[in-house]
Design an enzyme around this catalytic site. Structure first.
Site, PDB file in Angstrom:
ATOM      1  N   ASP A  83      -4.494  -4.915   5.803  1.00  0.00           N
ATOM      2  CA  ASP A  83      -4.905  -5.713   4.647  1.00  0.00           C
ATOM      3  C   ASP A  83      -3.819  -6.730   4.295  1.00  0.00           C
ATOM      4  O   ASP A  83      -2.655  -6.370   4.139  1.00  0.00           O
ATOM      5  CB  ASP A  83      -5.186  -4.798   3.442  1.00  0.00           C
ATOM      6  CG  ASP A  83      -5.722  -5.568   2.245  1.00  0.00           C
ATOM      7  OD1 ASP A  83      -6.385  -6.604   2.454  1.00  0.00           O
ATOM      8  OD2 ASP A  83      -5.483  -5.138   1.103  1.00  0.00           O
ATOM      9  N   SER A 112       0.858  -1.190   0.000  1.00  0.00           N
ATOM     10  CA  SER A 112       0.000   0.000   0.000  1.00  0.00           C
ATOM     11  C   SER A 112       0.892   1.236   0.000  1.00  0.00           C
ATOM     12  O   SER A 112       1.761   1.346  -0.851  1.00  0.00           O
ATOM     13  CB  SER A 112      -0.949  -0.040   1.205  1.00  0.00           C
ATOM     14  OG  SER A 112      -1.913   0.994   1.107  1.00  0.00           O
ATOM     15  N   HIS A 129      -2.428  -1.106  -3.562  1.00  0.00           N
ATOM     16  CA  HIS A 129      -3.631  -0.277  -3.397  1.00  0.00           C
ATOM     17  C   HIS A 129      -3.536   0.938  -4.308  1.00  0.00           C
ATOM     18  O   HIS A 129      -2.669   1.792  -4.114  1.00  0.00           O
ATOM     19  CB  HIS A 129      -3.782   0.188  -1.949  1.00  0.00           C
ATOM     20  CG  HIS A 129      -4.048  -0.930  -0.994  1.00  0.00           C
ATOM     21  ND1 HIS A 129      -3.802  -0.828   0.356  1.00  0.00           N
ATOM     22  CD2 HIS A 129      -4.563  -2.176  -1.192  1.00  0.00           C
ATOM     23  CE1 HIS A 129      -4.142  -1.969   0.952  1.00  0.00           C
ATOM     24  NE2 HIS A 129      -4.591  -2.802   0.029  1.00  0.00           N
TER      25      HIS A 129
END
Length: 344
Positions: free
Chosen positions: A288, A164, A191
């Protein structure tokens, strides 16, 4: 340091956007100053210390990219890009990330937009403030040439990578390090919004020996190919006969991030033999991928989380390690070496 001590410089030629950002940040206990263009911003940065700069791309006198270059050269500072280019021209925003910007936020187009993205702005400001200054400068990887020799006869395995905030530069370094003859399929969830992933894949493909492509429905997993998850869809897998392919899944579990690293890991856990999976959790805010990595490790996959020493934001890899999902915790450079060794 308490967040009220953090001073933020808002750089934007739009009085409306400046007022909105100043009000939002001040209301959340940040000290805020502003500049109307890049030149003014550089003058203020020379005189005082700012913990973070929000930087528009399209401005008179000195645009955002030119300003960012100067900031990184003269006084490396945390920078968040705020621009309509997020939607209109993702290449410019990707260039900003490459130059050292930590993240990007789409410029609100109306008051409705403003209300919608206030939470996102605050979340990204908080994440950016966690980034240590030493991570702002781009460092090149040093990998011994002996590690680059791969064995094309190795049975194809699956290298699955999640990242991310701070991830795009790392993904680029991994792709650049992989030889065209790499014997495994590589899948990446970074992401990113829908408008970004095609250009991100194209950019990586242009600087790498290995083939890099954005995920498409039915795309086959192949040796020597990196598949970048498509923004706005989850990256899932299916197996038919002996072939593995990609399927683009809707966000039915209402995950915060789409694509989600957990969705990729959990799909792999069901579809692929665990002994052929090598899962990596890189930098990023939140958790995540942590649950998916725990499941992969439980099944017997090889799993690595990035160390606190090299993770730009030590959130996702920390959660993966603390929940018991990581077989190893390694610095980023050692993770790249491990990915290369996996091809021998």
């Amino acid at each position: 340091m308490h967040k009220s001590k953090k001073k933020i410089l808002v750089v934007d030629d739009s009085a409306v956007i400046r007022r909105y950002l100043i009000t939002l940040l001040a209301k959340n206990s940040y000290e805020v100053d502003f500049a109307r263009n890049g030149q003014e911003a550089l003058e203020k940065l020379q005189k005082e210390h700012f913990s973070l700069v929000t930087l528009d791309i399209e401005m008179p006198v000195l645009n955002g990219i030119e300003t960012l270059r100067e900031i990184m050269k003269l006084k490396p500072t945390r920078v968040l890009m705020i621009s309509s280019y997020v939607h209109d021209n993702s290449d410019v925003t990707l260039e900003a990330l490459d130059l050292g910007a930590i993240d990007y936020i789409p410029k609100p187009k109306s008051s409705v937009d403003i209300a919608k993205i206030s939470d996102e702005i605050l979340r990204k400001v908080q994440a950016a403030l966690q980034v240590l200054p030493q991570f702002l400068k781009k460092t090149e990887l040093h990998v011994e040439s002996s590690i680059l020799k791969v064995n094309a006869d190795v049975d194809m395995g699956f290298v699955l990578i999640g990242a991310s905030t701070g991830g795009p530069r790392l993904i680029e370094q991994i792709c650049k390090a992989l030889p065209a003859s790499y014997p495994h399929a590589v899948c990446v969830v970074q992401h990113m919004p829908t408008e970004f992933t095609a250009n991100f894949a194209k950019r990586l493909n242009s600087v790498s020996e290995i083939t890099v492509a954005e995920a498409q429905e039915g795309m086959e997993l192949e040796k020597g190919k990196v598949i970048i998850a498509k923004g706005g869809k989850h990256l899932h897998f299916r197996k038919k006969l002996k072939k593995y392919s990609v399927t683009l899944a809707e966000n039915i579990r209402e995950r915060f991030f789409v694509p989600s690293v957990d969705e990729m890991f959990l799909s792999a856990a069901v579809v692929m033999p665990a002994g052929k999976i090598f899962a990596v959790e890189l930098t990023g805010i939140g958790d995540d991928g942590a649950d998916g990595m725990v499941e992969l490790r439980r099944l017997g996959a090889y799993t690595i989380a990035e160390s606190e020493k090299t993770a730009v934001v030590y959130g996702m890899p920390k959660e993966a390690a603390e929940r018991g999902g990581a077989s190893k915790v390694l610095d980023f450079e050692d993770i790249v070496k491990e990915i290369l060794k996996y091809g021998q």
